[in-house]
Design an enzyme around this catalytic site. Structure first.
Site, mmCIF file in Angstrom:
data_model
loop_
_atom_site.group_PDB
_atom_site.id
_atom_site.type_symbol
_atom_site.label_atom_id
_atom_site.label_comp_id
_atom_site.label_asym_id
_atom_site.label_seq_id
_atom_site.Cartn_x
_atom_site.Cartn_y
_atom_site.Cartn_z
ATOM 1 N N GLY A 1 -6.464 1.709 -4.832
ATOM 2 C CA GLY A 1 -5.807 0.404 -4.930
ATOM 3 C C GLY A 1 -4.316 0.443 -5.182
ATOM 4 O O GLY A 1 -3.769 -0.472 -5.808
ATOM 5 N N SER A 2 -3.617 1.455 -4.658
ATOM 6 C CA SER A 2 -2.169 1.486 -4.911
ATOM 7 C C SER A 2 -1.459 0.343 -4.181
ATOM 8 O O SER A 2 -0.467 -0.195 -4.686
ATOM 9 C CB SER A 2 -1.569 2.841 -4.534
ATOM 10 N N ASN A 3 -1.948 -0.050 -3.011
ATOM 11 C CA ASN A 3 -1.345 -1.212 -2.336
ATOM 12 C C ASN A 3 -1.617 -2.498 -3.120
ATOM 13 O O ASN A 3 -0.752 -3.373 -3.199
ATOM 14 C CB ASN A 3 -1.871 -1.325 -0.904
ATOM 15 N N ARG B 1 -25.148 -5.900 6.691
ATOM 16 C CA ARG B 1 -23.738 -6.272 6.670
ATOM 17 C C ARG B 1 -23.550 -7.789 6.563
ATOM 18 O O ARG B 1 -22.663 -8.270 5.867
ATOM 19 C CB ARG B 1 -23.110 -5.778 7.977
ATOM 20 N N MET C 1 -12.667 -0.295 2.732
ATOM 21 C CA MET C 1 -13.184 0.561 3.797
ATOM 22 C C MET C 1 -14.569 0.112 4.287
ATOM 23 O O MET C 1 -15.459 0.931 4.482
ATOM 24 C CB MET C 1 -13.212 2.023 3.324
ATOM 25 N N ARG C 2 -14.759 -1.194 4.483
ATOM 26 C CA ARG C 2 -15.990 -1.719 5.072
ATOM 27 C C ARG C 2 -15.628 -2.488 6.334
ATOM 28 O O ARG C 2 -14.651 -3.256 6.324
ATOM 29 C CB ARG C 2 -16.712 -2.691 4.128
ATOM 30 N N HIS D 1 -2.570 -0.835 7.489
ATOM 31 C CA HIS D 1 -3.106 0.366 8.129
ATOM 32 C C HIS D 1 -1.993 1.412 8.198
ATOM 33 O O HIS D 1 -0.848 1.075 8.536
ATOM 34 C CB HIS D 1 -3.611 0.022 9.535
ATOM 35 N N ASP E 1 -8.791 -2.628 13.232
ATOM 36 C CA ASP E 1 -7.350 -2.349 13.209
ATOM 37 C C ASP E 1 -6.616 -3.018 14.377
ATOM 38 O O ASP E 1 -5.694 -2.437 14.980
ATOM 39 C CB ASP E 1 -7.095 -0.828 13.194
HETATM 40 C C1 GAR Z 1 -3.826 3.114 2.462
HETATM 41 O O1 GAR Z 1 -3.081 4.172 2.996
HETATM 42 C C2 GAR Z 1 -4.188 2.116 3.547
HETATM 43 O O2 GAR Z 1 -3.188 1.952 4.504
HETATM 44 C C3 GAR Z 1 -5.417 2.751 4.137
HETATM 45 O O3 GAR Z 1 -6.129 3.247 3.029
HETATM 46 C C4 GAR Z 1 -5.207 3.597 2.001
HETATM 47 C C5 GAR Z 1 -5.641 2.906 0.740
HETATM 48 O O4 GAR Z 1 -4.860 3.328 -0.333
HETATM 49 N N1 GAR Z 1 -6.186 1.803 4.893
HETATM 50 C C6 GAR Z 1 -6.812 2.093 6.033
HETATM 51 O O5 GAR Z 1 -6.842 3.203 6.507
HETATM 52 C C7 GAR Z 1 -7.513 0.916 6.678
HETATM 53 N N2 GAR Z 1 -7.827 1.178 8.033
HETATM 54 P P1 GAR Z 1 -4.771 2.452 -1.646
HETATM 55 O O6 GAR Z 1 -6.222 2.230 -2.114
HETATM 56 O O7 GAR Z 1 -4.020 3.325 -2.625
HETATM 57 O O8 GAR Z 1 -4.069 1.173 -1.323
#
Ligand code: GAR
Length: 218
Positions: free
Chosen positions: A11-13, A64, A89-90, A108, A144
């Protein structure tokens, strides 16, 4: 604008969005952080920052459709205006994506439409491309895919590994996701078919380039 952030792990974003939302005058409020994974590290950060969290574990559902219906019900109850997928990631069902059309965005770690899907950094390195980056986009049924809101370009450097490249891209993810959310909450983004445009703002705002600095000391 009431925003829900959906995460599956670190969850850094999400943290970058929460930090931005706490700045004075930011036009969006994070009302909930939801995860399909009870072990998601990001849940702790949200709690520590006073944001209500919710776990809806996909393993508790037979299919789902039922999982997505439960998420939709919760988000509707929370009166959410916009969903931000942040490492969620679902794969979402067609019904879910259509129901939240133009009210759900994703980040992404590539310059879409290049390198959709998984193992993005490995594939970018193997391709020999000189530049990659990250993209914030509206979500459409295809994975995506969807109108692009913001992108940042990241150069590929000699000796990069997938891990090193991922780290460098992540720094840019943390810049463009809050920017995209701000533009949407300010109602500056309009969707025309497959294209998103920015009105009332300098369009260069949504394109951050990070050119390779060449040192002449070598
Ligand atoms: C991030 O790099 C995001 O862009 C990627 O997962 C990571 C999650 O990191 N997302 C995908 O690949 C979606 N297709 P985070 O949990 O630290 O935000």
């Amino acid at each position: 604008m009431k925003v829900a952030i959906l995460i599956s792990s670190r969850g850094s974003n999400m943290q970058a969005l929460v930090r931005a939302s706490k700045q004075a005058g930011f036009p969006a409020e994070i009302v909930t952080v939801l995860s399909n994974n009870p072990e998601a590290g990001g849940l702790e950060y949200a709690k520590e920052n006073g944001i209500p969290t919710k776990v809806i574990n996909h393993r508790d559902f037979e299919n789902r459709e039922d999982f997505d219906t439960a998420i939709s019900k919760y988000l509707t109850e929370q009166k959410v205006d916009l969903i931000c997928l942040a490492g969620f990631m679902r794969l979402l069902t067609l019904d879910f994506v259509n129901r939240w059309r133009d009210r759900i965005i994703n980040i992404h770690p590539s310059l879409l439409p290049a390198f959709k899907g998984l193992h993005v950094h490995e594939r970018a390195l193997e391709s020999g491309t000189r530049f990659t980056g990250c993209t914030v986009h509206y979500v459409r049924p295809e994975m995506d895919d969807g109108p692009i809101i913001a992108q940042a370009v990241v150069p590929i450097l000699t000796g990069d590994t997938p891990e090193v490249l991922a780290e460098r891209i992540l720094v840019q993810e943390h810049r463009i996701y809050p920017l995209a959310l701000k533009l949407i909450a300010e109602r500056k983004i309009k969707v025309h078919g497959s294209i998103a445009t920015i009105s009332g703002a300098d369009e260069s705002l949504a394109t951050l380039t990070n050119p390779l600095v060449i040192s002449d000391a070598d």
